[in-house]
Design a protein around this motif. Structure first.
Motif, PDB file in Angstrom:
ATOM      1  N   ILE A  88       6.546  32.139  20.251  1.00  0.00           N
ATOM      2  CA  ILE A  88       6.612  32.877  21.013  1.00  0.00           C
ATOM      3  C   ILE A  88       7.938  34.369  20.510  1.00  0.00           C
ATOM      4  O   ILE A  88       7.725  35.145  20.615  1.00  0.00           O
ATOM      5  N   ILE A  89       9.250  32.919  20.465  1.00  0.00           N
ATOM      6  CA  ILE A  89      10.428  34.033  20.529  1.00  0.00           C
ATOM      7  C   ILE A  89      10.734  34.191  19.175  1.00  0.00           C
ATOM      8  O   ILE A  89      11.071  35.924  18.878  1.00  0.00           O
ATOM      9  N   ILE A  99       0.167  40.489  12.024  1.00  0.00           N
ATOM     10  CA  ILE A  99       0.012  40.488  13.127  1.00  0.00           C
ATOM     11  C   ILE A  99       0.900  39.534  13.632  1.00  0.00           C
ATOM     12  O   ILE A  99       1.277  38.324  13.425  1.00  0.00           O
ATOM     13  N   PRO A 100       1.427  40.140  14.805  1.00  0.00           N
ATOM     14  CA  PRO A 100       2.553  39.684  15.491  1.00  0.00           C
ATOM     15  C   PRO A 100       1.632  38.518  15.942  1.00  0.00           C
ATOM     16  O   PRO A 100       0.342  38.228  16.507  1.00  0.00           O
ATOM     17  N   TYR A 101       2.354  37.349  16.727  1.00  0.00           N
ATOM     18  CA  TYR A 101       2.210  36.023  16.607  1.00  0.00           C
ATOM     19  C   TYR A 101       1.180  35.682  17.960  1.00  0.00           C
ATOM     20  O   TYR A 101       0.115  35.047  18.494  1.00  0.00           O
ATOM     21  N   LYS A 102       1.723  36.745  19.214  1.00  0.00           N
ATOM     22  CA  LYS A 102       1.041  36.659  19.865  1.00  0.00           C
ATOM     23  C   LYS A 102      -1.381  37.363  20.324  1.00  0.00           C
ATOM     24  O   LYS A 102      -1.365  37.033  20.877  1.00  0.00           O
ATOM     25  N   LYS A 126       7.889  23.062  24.665  1.00  0.00           N
ATOM     26  CA  LYS A 126       8.604  23.343  24.456  1.00  0.00           C
ATOM     27  C   LYS A 126       9.335  24.115  24.967  1.00  0.00           C
ATOM     28  O   LYS A 126      10.859  25.209  24.455  1.00  0.00           O
ATOM     29  N   ILE A 127       9.289  24.694  25.807  1.00  0.00           N
ATOM     30  CA  ILE A 127       9.781  25.656  27.321  1.00  0.00           C
ATOM     31  C   ILE A 127      11.795  25.599  27.370  1.00  0.00           C
ATOM     32  O   ILE A 127      11.605  24.518  28.007  1.00  0.00           O
ATOM     33  N   ILE A 136       9.218  34.290  26.984  1.00  0.00           N
ATOM     34  CA  ILE A 136       8.213  33.127  27.553  1.00  0.00           C
ATOM     35  C   ILE A 136       7.229  34.299  28.880  1.00  0.00           C
ATOM     36  O   ILE A 136       5.935  33.824  28.627  1.00  0.00           O
ATOM     37  N   LEU A 137       8.034  34.817  29.694  1.00  0.00           N
ATOM     38  CA  LEU A 137       7.707  34.950  31.067  1.00  0.00           C
ATOM     39  C   LEU A 137       5.968  36.373  30.167  1.00  0.00           C
ATOM     40  O   LEU A 137       4.892  36.543  31.180  1.00  0.00           O
TER      41      LEU A 137
END
Length: 368
Positions: A88-89, A99-102, A126-127, A136-137
């Motif tokens: 995510i980061i 395309i973006p990961y999300k 793994k947060i 992440i939020l």
């Protein structure tokens, strides 16, 4: 040049897809029954629903086979979809679509929901709450706005070998315990290193803490366990994973337990001892997981029992190795790939041709 998502329409068949579906369904149901006092967390190896690679090397295999199997089990199933906080980061790129990961995660989750009618839980692994937790939020909120349930699991000091840390309130005990009601939990993820196995084991730990005796198994199609290590089908799988360095090997635990050979691959063999060490300190002695003597026992894989024409599958696998080599060459031409992948495919092609020659098969057999 075919893409990895393409499927070939074969005139000659070498695989009984209907038989495989029946066998795999039966084995999954049998394994569910071994954990009647809990749930079966079934980690899905490879693609979750659509397996184009299998369809190319096993002429007669429907690329939607997994979807058909899961559809038949959907009334007793839930889905956990794992993502890696680091991905995510870093906005990890997982497709050629740039395309973006999300957005890629959203596309995959929507696909599962549309195909199976099951709304996946999203599990973030793994947060590290001390590093870029706001990203992440933000990710969580985006999916929560779409009415998905999102769960957090955290980095654990010394994972996976420091079991005192892992199996504690500061380890698995600190993760969200996902409330589930069905007895089959299909665990998939966005990509490699998404934390599927850890999610399964963490859930088993937290289930046990409240008196639920759950278990773990792995759904795998490749490598095929009951054919030779250097069979062309298994060699083609190595070609497909040359970019991530996976390789097939004989299961040493199975050999020790039975005296027989079984083909597995390096990551499952490496993970087996970790899984069993955690299981022995987590579940009750009569939990069926304690019967696992090898990664082969841990797996649910019946693919090798539905081959009907070995020659056809061997020729299809040879062609797939050559296609993979061509794709890796295209990556090099775009300055994106590595020469080692080409070299690996050359080695695999040579072994494949040796096998075909030994069997007196026709490498030029027309199958499409």
């Amino acid at each position: 040049m075919l893409n990895s998502t393409d499927v070939i329409s074969y005139k000659k068949k070498g695989y009984d897809g209907a038989k495989y579906i029946k066998l795999q369904q039966e084995k999954i149901l049998e394994r569910i029954g071994k954990f009647s006092n809990g749930r079966l967390y079934l980690e899905i190896g490879g693609k979750f629903m659509y397996d184009q690679h299998a369809a190319r090397v096993l002429p007669g295999f429907d690329p939607e086979t997994k979807k058909q199997i899961f559809m038949s089990l959907k009334n007793q199933a839930e889905v956990l979809f794992c993502v890696n906080a680091d991905d995510i980061i870093e906005n990890r790129q997982l497709s050629n679509e740039n395309i973006p990961y999300k957005d890629y995660v959203n596309k995959m989750i929507r696909g599962i929901e549309a195909a199976l009618g099951l709304r996946p839980h999203i599990v973030i692994n793994k947060i590290d709450t001390t590093s870029m937790y706001d990203m992440i939020l933000d990710f969580e909120k985006e999916f929560q706005r779409k009415n998905y349930r999102v769960w957090e699991r955290y980095k654990i000091m010394g994972y996976p070998h420091n079991l005192k840390s892992v199996l504690s309130e500061d380890g698995y005990g600190n993760d969200d315990h996902i409330p589930l009601t069905k007895n089959l939990i299909l665990v998939t993820g966005a990509a490699s290193s998404s934390g599927k196995m850890s999610t399964c084991l963490g859930q088993i730990y937290n289930d046990h803490e409240i008196g639920i005796e759950s278990g773990y198994a792995k759904y795998e199609t490749f490598p095929i366990r009951n054919i030779p290590l250097e069979h062309p089908i298994n060699l083609a799988y190595e070609a497909a994973t040359a970019d991530i360095g996976d390789y097939n090997m004989l299961d040493p635990y199975y050999k020790k337990a039975t005296g027989k050979d079984s083909v597995n691959y390096n990551r499952d063999v490496e993970a087996f001892e970790i899984v069993m060490d955690i299981a022995k300190q987590t579940v009750k002695p009569d939990n069926f997981m304690n019967n696992y003597k090898s990664p082969t026992d841990m797996g649910i894989s019946t693919a090798g029992f539905a081959i009907t024409d070995d020659e056809v599958c061997c020729v299809a696998s040879l062609q797939e190795i050559r296609r993979r080599k061509g794709r890796y060459q295209q990556q090099i031409d775009r300055k994106e790939g590595e020469q080692s992948r080409i070299s690996r495919c050359d080695e695999l092609e040579k072994k494949c041709l040796e096998y075909i020659k030994e069997k007196k098969y026709n490498e030029n057999l027309k199958i499409d």
